[in-house]
Write an enzyme that holds these catalytic residues in place. Structure first.
Site, PDB file in Angstrom:
ATOM      1  N   SER A  70      -2.388  -4.428   1.009  1.00  0.00           N
ATOM      2  CA  SER A  70      -2.922  -3.076   1.002  1.00  0.00           C
ATOM      3  C   SER A  70      -3.476  -2.693   2.365  1.00  0.00           C
ATOM      4  O   SER A  70      -4.148  -3.485   3.019  1.00  0.00           O
ATOM      5  CB  SER A  70      -4.039  -2.960  -0.037  1.00  0.00           C
ATOM      6  OG  SER A  70      -4.556  -1.645  -0.041  1.00  0.00           O
ATOM      7  N   CYS A  71      -3.211  -1.465   2.754  1.00  0.00           N
ATOM      8  CA  CYS A  71      -3.727  -0.953   4.023  1.00  0.00           C
ATOM      9  C   CYS A  71      -5.045  -0.210   3.830  1.00  0.00           C
ATOM     10  O   CYS A  71      -5.593   0.324   4.779  1.00  0.00           O
ATOM     11  CB  CYS A  71      -2.686  -0.051   4.678  1.00  0.00           C
ATOM     12  SG  CYS A  71      -2.240   1.358   3.658  1.00  0.00           S
ATOM     13  N   ASP A  72      -5.538  -0.183   2.591  1.00  0.00           N
ATOM     14  CA  ASP A  72      -6.759   0.558   2.308  1.00  0.00           C
ATOM     15  C   ASP A  72      -7.579  -0.177   1.258  1.00  0.00           C
ATOM     16  O   ASP A  72      -7.151  -0.290   0.109  1.00  0.00           O
ATOM     17  CB  ASP A  72      -6.398   1.954   1.813  1.00  0.00           C
ATOM     18  CG  ASP A  72      -7.612   2.770   1.441  1.00  0.00           C
ATOM     19  OD1 ASP A  72      -8.647   2.672   2.134  1.00  0.00           O
ATOM     20  OD2 ASP A  72      -7.534   3.513   0.448  1.00  0.00           O
ATOM     21  N   HIS A  78      -9.725  -0.876  11.235  1.00  0.00           N
ATOM     22  CA  HIS A  78      -8.729  -0.959  10.170  1.00  0.00           C
ATOM     23  C   HIS A  78      -8.502  -2.414   9.753  1.00  0.00           C
ATOM     24  O   HIS A  78      -8.329  -3.285  10.587  1.00  0.00           O
ATOM     25  CB  HIS A  78      -7.409  -0.354  10.664  1.00  0.00           C
ATOM     26  CG  HIS A  78      -6.364  -0.311   9.607  1.00  0.00           C
ATOM     27  ND1 HIS A  78      -6.316   0.690   8.672  1.00  0.00           N
ATOM     28  CD2 HIS A  78      -5.346  -1.148   9.344  1.00  0.00           C
ATOM     29  CE1 HIS A  78      -5.298   0.471   7.869  1.00  0.00           C
ATOM     30  NE2 HIS A  78      -4.693  -0.636   8.249  1.00  0.00           N
ATOM     31  N   CYS A 123       0.820  -1.205   0.000  1.00  0.00           N
ATOM     32  CA  CYS A 123       0.000   0.000   0.000  1.00  0.00           C
ATOM     33  C   CYS A 123       0.858   1.261   0.000  1.00  0.00           C
ATOM     34  O   CYS A 123       1.786   1.348   0.771  1.00  0.00           O
ATOM     35  CB  CYS A 123      -0.873  -0.023   1.233  1.00  0.00           C
ATOM     36  SG  CYS A 123      -1.787   1.483   1.510  1.00  0.00           S
TER      37      CYS A 123
END
Length: 81
Positions: A38-40, A72, A13
């Site tokens: 990916s962090c999103d 998250h 990410c």
């Protein structure tokens, strides 16, 4: 890697919050496996939409809830061709 070429590419990410030209250059590569982290989820969706158009298929996608007390979520995925 006897041929001198990479056999896997790892991206994290945000892989692609780059230019469209960068995105397409990556997708044109001859790398057979892509490991994506990916962090999103929204940026992952954007990035993941480019690869199938270039011959990659999504083999699997897994959410990783490593931050227990938050909303998250990380995503991990494997693409291959």
């Amino acid at each position: 890697m006897a041929s001198g070429r990479a056999s896997i590419c790892a991206s994290s990410c945000p892989f692609l919050q780059a230019t469209a030209e960068d995105e397409h250059e990556f997708a044109r590569s001859r790398v057979p496996l892509v490991a994506a982290v990916s962090c999103d989820p929204a940026s992952f969706a954007h990035d993941a939409a480019i690869l199938p158009a270039r011959g990659y298929r999504l083999d699997w996608l897994r959410p990783v809830d490593q931050f227990r007390w938050s909303g998250h979520v990380e995503l991990t995925a494997r693409f291959s061709r």
